[in-house]
Design a protein around this motif. Structure first.
Motif, short mmCIF file in Angstrom:
data_model
loop_
_atom_site.label_atom_id
_atom_site.label_comp_id
_atom_site.label_asym_id
_atom_site.label_seq_id
_atom_site.Cartn_x
_atom_site.Cartn_y
_atom_site.Cartn_z
N ARG A 40 -36.60 6.39 5.30
CA ARG A 40 -35.47 7.30 5.45
C ARG A 40 -34.18 6.51 5.25
N GLN A 41 -33.25 7.09 4.52
CA GLN A 41 -31.90 6.53 4.35
C GLN A 41 -30.93 7.48 5.02
N ILE A 42 -30.09 6.94 5.89
CA ILE A 42 -29.12 7.78 6.59
C ILE A 42 -27.76 7.07 6.60
N GLN A 43 -26.75 7.82 7.01
CA GLN A 43 -25.43 7.24 7.27
C GLN A 43 -25.04 7.69 8.67
N VAL A 44 -24.56 6.76 9.46
CA VAL A 44 -24.10 7.06 10.82
C VAL A 44 -22.74 6.39 11.03
N ARG A 45 -22.05 6.82 12.04
CA ARG A 45 -20.78 6.19 12.39
C ARG A 45 -21.00 5.27 13.57
N VAL A 46 -20.52 4.05 13.42
CA VAL A 46 -20.54 3.07 14.50
C VAL A 46 -19.10 2.68 14.74
N ARG A 47 -18.60 3.09 15.90
CA ARG A 47 -17.19 2.84 16.24
C ARG A 47 -16.25 3.35 15.16
N GLY A 48 -16.57 4.53 14.65
CA GLY A 48 -15.72 5.19 13.68
C GLY A 48 -15.88 4.72 12.25
N VAL A 49 -16.75 3.76 12.02
CA VAL A 49 -16.96 3.23 10.67
C VAL A 49 -18.32 3.71 10.16
N ARG A 50 -18.33 4.21 8.92
CA ARG A 50 -19.58 4.68 8.33
C ARG A 50 -20.50 3.50 8.03
N GLN A 51 -21.75 3.62 8.46
CA GLN A 51 -22.75 2.57 8.24
C GLN A 51 -23.97 3.19 7.57
N ARG A 52 -24.36 2.62 6.44
CA ARG A 52 -25.60 3.07 5.78
C ARG A 52 -26.77 2.32 6.40
N VAL A 53 -27.87 3.04 6.60
CA VAL A 53 -29.05 2.48 7.26
C VAL A 53 -30.29 2.95 6.51
N ILE A 54 -31.23 2.01 6.30
CA ILE A 54 -32.55 2.41 5.83
C ILE A 54 -33.53 2.12 6.96
N VAL A 71 -27.89 -1.70 6.54
CA VAL A 71 -28.73 -2.21 7.63
C VAL A 71 -30.14 -1.66 7.45
N MET A 72 -31.14 -2.53 7.62
CA MET A 72 -32.53 -2.09 7.58
C MET A 72 -33.11 -2.20 9.00
N LEU A 73 -33.72 -1.11 9.45
CA LEU A 73 -34.43 -1.08 10.73
C LEU A 73 -35.92 -0.93 10.43
N TYR A 74 -36.74 -1.74 11.07
CA TYR A 74 -38.18 -1.73 10.82
C TYR A 74 -38.91 -2.13 12.09
N GLY A 75 -40.23 -2.08 12.08
CA GLY A 75 -41.02 -2.44 13.25
C GLY A 75 -42.30 -3.16 12.86
N HIS A 76 -43.38 -2.49 12.81
CA HIS A 76 -44.74 -2.90 12.44
C HIS A 76 -45.25 -4.19 13.10
N THR A 77 -44.53 -5.30 13.00
CA THR A 77 -45.08 -6.58 13.43
C THR A 77 -44.92 -6.84 14.92
N LEU A 110 -37.27 -3.85 22.01
CA LEU A 110 -36.16 -3.10 22.60
C LEU A 110 -36.44 -2.72 24.05
N ASP A 111 -37.26 -3.49 24.71
CA ASP A 111 -37.61 -3.23 26.11
C ASP A 111 -38.17 -1.83 26.33
N TYR A 112 -38.82 -1.27 25.31
CA TYR A 112 -39.45 0.04 25.38
C TYR A 112 -38.48 1.15 25.77
N GLU A 113 -37.22 0.99 25.35
CA GLU A 113 -36.20 2.01 25.61
C GLU A 113 -35.48 2.34 24.32
N PRO A 114 -35.12 3.61 24.14
CA PRO A 114 -34.34 3.97 22.94
C PRO A 114 -33.00 3.23 22.94
N LYS A 115 -32.55 2.83 21.79
CA LYS A 115 -31.26 2.14 21.65
C LYS A 115 -30.48 2.80 20.53
N THR A 116 -29.17 2.78 20.64
CA THR A 116 -28.32 3.26 19.56
C THR A 116 -28.16 2.14 18.54
#
Length: 131
Positions: A40-54, A71-77, A110-116
């Motif tokens: 998934r590719q998204i755009q979000v605002r972080v402190r008012g600045v647009r950030q592209r994320v995959i 920014v790339m966010l991933y897990g698997h390993t 992430l200590d098993y907690e959702p994070k922004t």
């Protein structure tokens, strides 16, 4: 699936699943989410600045937009020796001057907690912590 349902229903917002190798398949499980995708590719605002994320399940050493601050966010390993090798690769790429903003956001990292995204970037030293 029942336990996953309890967890997903307790979360705020629209929940999108990036499918991983341990996720069950089927309509009942998938109906818990706004959508289910491998990438998934998204755009979000972080402190008012647009950030592209995959977002994807597995680490990808090169990706579109990498030189543009994506920014790339991933897990698997999880938190394995492979994950530590990925961390080393990211540090090495940045040392070489190749921008690489990738973060293993597996639950165990992430200590098993959702994070922004802001919290993830703060923890990584990408942005200064809010006061």
């Amino acid at each position: 699936t029942a336990h996953a349902g309890e967890i997903v229903r307790s979360l705020n917002g629209k929940i999108h699943l990036i499918r991983g190798n341990h996720d069950p398949r089927g309509q009942i499980f998938e109906s818990l989410f706004e959508d289910v995708a491998l990438y998934r590719q998204i755009q979000v605002r972080v402190r008012g600045v647009r950030q592209r994320v995959i977002m994807r399940h597995r680490f990808l050493p090169f990706f579109k937009g990498q030189n543009e601050g994506v920014v790339m966010l991933y897990g698997h390993t999880h938190d394995s020796i492979v994950a530590r090798a990925e961390d080393q690769s990211i540090r090495f790429m940045n040392w070489l001057g190749i921008p690489f903003h990738a973060f293993n956001v597996g639950a165990c990292r992430l200590d098993y907690e959702p994070k922004t995204l802001e919290e993830i970037l703060e923890k990584a030293g990408e942005i200064r912590q809010s006061k």
